[in-house]
Design an enzyme around this catalytic site. Structure first.
Site, short mmCIF file in Angstrom:
data_model
loop_
_atom_site.label_atom_id
_atom_site.label_comp_id
_atom_site.label_asym_id
_atom_site.label_seq_id
_atom_site.Cartn_x
_atom_site.Cartn_y
_atom_site.Cartn_z
N HIS A 12 0.49 -1.32 -0.02
CA HIS A 12 0.22 0.08 0.15
C HIS A 12 0.73 1.34 0.30
O HIS A 12 1.83 1.25 0.71
CB HIS A 12 -0.78 -0.32 1.96
CG HIS A 12 -0.29 -0.27 2.60
ND1 HIS A 12 0.15 1.58 3.07
CD2 HIS A 12 0.12 -1.22 3.04
CE1 HIS A 12 0.84 1.11 3.98
NE2 HIS A 12 0.28 -0.42 4.65
N GLU A 82 -2.70 -7.10 7.49
CA GLU A 82 -1.18 -7.39 7.91
C GLU A 82 -1.51 -8.03 9.58
O GLU A 82 -2.05 -8.14 10.16
CB GLU A 82 -1.02 -5.95 8.10
CG GLU A 82 0.80 -5.33 9.32
CD GLU A 82 1.48 -5.58 7.66
OE1 GLU A 82 1.81 -7.02 8.00
OE2 GLU A 82 2.43 -5.42 7.40
#
Length: 476
Positions: A12, A82
């Site tokens: 990201h 994550e």
């Protein structure tokens, strides 16, 4: 058998916590303006490619990166979330190391450690939110293995797959893909909005490309719009001197990590007690050694001395990073970002401005005049215009001849008539001798000669003569 496809994985874009080096697991932060532009640039790099399967982490920063990169319909895969960092969520590696009293990383030391949590109340959380204990490295690796099990049939049938996820997750993912220990992930750098390519080599899982950065960006966003300007970045083929970006990135991260270890608890006692003030003499000494090596023509010595000078930059940045930003603290990232922004700002004849315009300049004198105008504009922006001197920025600690020439040069460029007449006749007393030296400096400046370098060369010649005489006396 049909040719296997490739697996492109994208981290990201930048968030506020990734910019600060804070562990960001299930805290659901948005992208910064820079992170949004990074995602768009990654989308441009991927444009024209079709993917048979596109998956994304459910966290906002990954979803937004996928959308801005041209894949708003990416399917959500919860196993791409994550790492749940538990008690170290929101903390930097340096903060955890200080609390534990020894160097620490998430992969090598685990997150189940006795530290205060960095999680801040009020920030959005994904799913159940950050847990008290956090995940083990093996838990993250198991999730990566499940995703690999989902995408492998597509790849083996010749299809291409695109994943949007997170730094630690994707580094561990790469280790699982290669069949190596997940602890190796700590050695894999993966920048924000960078992409990597996994695939097959001779029918075995392989790492084809790693940590491909988006276009270089100017991180200085305008205050009112937050717009980020894209720099003029030539492709590697267009560069006069190509750069091995992966090797450069790895080397810089290595020395930054070494400096962090030396400065952290359990590191070097001498390094740990240094301050900006105590380090100042070393920067001066190393700069002089660089100058001496450069003038000697010994490139091996120059490379070594440049490394010693770089150490001073790393050291000061590491000391400054220990202060909160609210108190003026900064890290090496901010040093590099500031330098890059300044180089672009002061070279509008090379780099286009926000509207794409490049200033036309014919010669070096024009560059110098433009440089002075830009510095005046910068002073006006800081509110110091009208109160500043053309001599600002010339350190008093410079050697006298060097400082004299800089003062004379600045004054001449500002059309300020100062200094003695270079052709004035010499006299004998101390004051007049100083005037004679100043006149020589003025003459050197008028001829475009570096007075300090000229004197150093003569002193070296004198040193050589003295040593030759000493050698002759010894042999006699």
């Amino acid at each position: 058998m049909s040719e296997s496809g490739v697996l492109v994985v994208v981290r990201h874009g930048e968030t506020e916590w990734s910019r600060l080096g804070r562990h960001t697991g299930l805290t659901d932060l948005p992208l910064t303006p820079l992170g949004e532009e990074q995602a768009r640039l990654t989308g441009r790099a991927l444009a024209g490619r079709s993917f048979d399967l596109v998956l994304t982490s459910p966290l906002r920063r990954a979803l937004d990166t996928a959308a801005l990169a041209g894949h708003p319909d990416a399917a959500v895969e919860t196993d791409l979330v994550e790492w749940d960092y538990g008690p170290v969520e929101g903390l930097t590696r340096a903060e955890v190391s200080r609390e534990l009293g020894h160097p620490w990383t998430a992969v090598e030391g685990g997150v189940r450690v006795p530290v205060r949590s960095g999680t801040q109340p009020g920030l959005p959380q994904w799913g159940p939110g950050v847990s008290d204990e956090g995940e083990l490295v093996g838990d993250v690796a198991a999730r990566a293995a499940r995703v690999i099990g989902r995408v492998t049939p597509v790849l083996r049938s010749g299809g291409d797959v695109l994943l949007f996820a997170h730094g630690h997750l994707l580094r561990i993912f790469a280790c699982v893909w290669l069949g190596i220990a997940p602890e190796v992930a700590e050695r894999l750098a993966f920048g924000t909005a960078s992409r990597s390519v996994l695939g097959f080599e001779r029918d075995r899982e392989a790492l084809l490309q790693w940590n491909i950065a988006p276009e270089t960006l100017d991180p200085a966003a305008t205050p009112d719009t937050g717009r980020v300007a894209v720099t003029d970045r030539r492709s590697p083929a267009d560069r006069r001197l190509p750069v091995d970006e992966a090797r450069l990135t790895a080397a810089l991260l290595d020395v930054v990590g070494l400096m962090d270890t030396l400065r952290s608890p359990g590191g070097c006692p001498w390094d740990a007690e240094q301050t900006h003030a105590s380090l100042a003499p070393y920067a001066i000494e190393e700069a002089h050694e660089v100058a001496e090596a450069a003038e000697s023509g010994d490139l091996g010595a120059l490379r070594e001395e440049l490394g010693d000078l770089l150490l001073q930059v790393l050291f000061h940045a590491r000391v400054a990073a220990e202060r909160p930003e609210a108190e003026g603290g900064f890290a090496l990232t901010q040093v590099a970002e500031g330098l890059a922004a300044k180089l672009r700002r002061r070279h509008p004849h090379v780099f286009p401005d926000a509207s794409g315009v490049v200033t036309e300049i014919d010669d070096a004198d024009g560059v110098n005049r433009q440089w002075d105008r830009i510095k005046e504009t910068e002073k006006a922006t800081r509110g110091t215009a009208g109160t500043a001197s053309v001599l600002d920025g010339i350190p008093e600690s410079l050697p006298a001849l060097m400082r004299a020439q800089k003062v004379l040069c600045r004054a001449r460029r500002a059309d300020i008539a100062v200094g003695p007449d270079p052709d004035a006749p010499p006299t004998d007393d101390e004051a007049d001798l100083g005037a004679d030296l100043l006149a020589l400096v003025a003459r050197a400046d008028a001829l475009g000669i570096d007075a300090e370098a000229a004197l150093r060369r003569q002193v070296r010649s004198l040193v050589a003569q003295v040593r030759a005489a000493e050698s002759d006396a010894f042999t006699d």
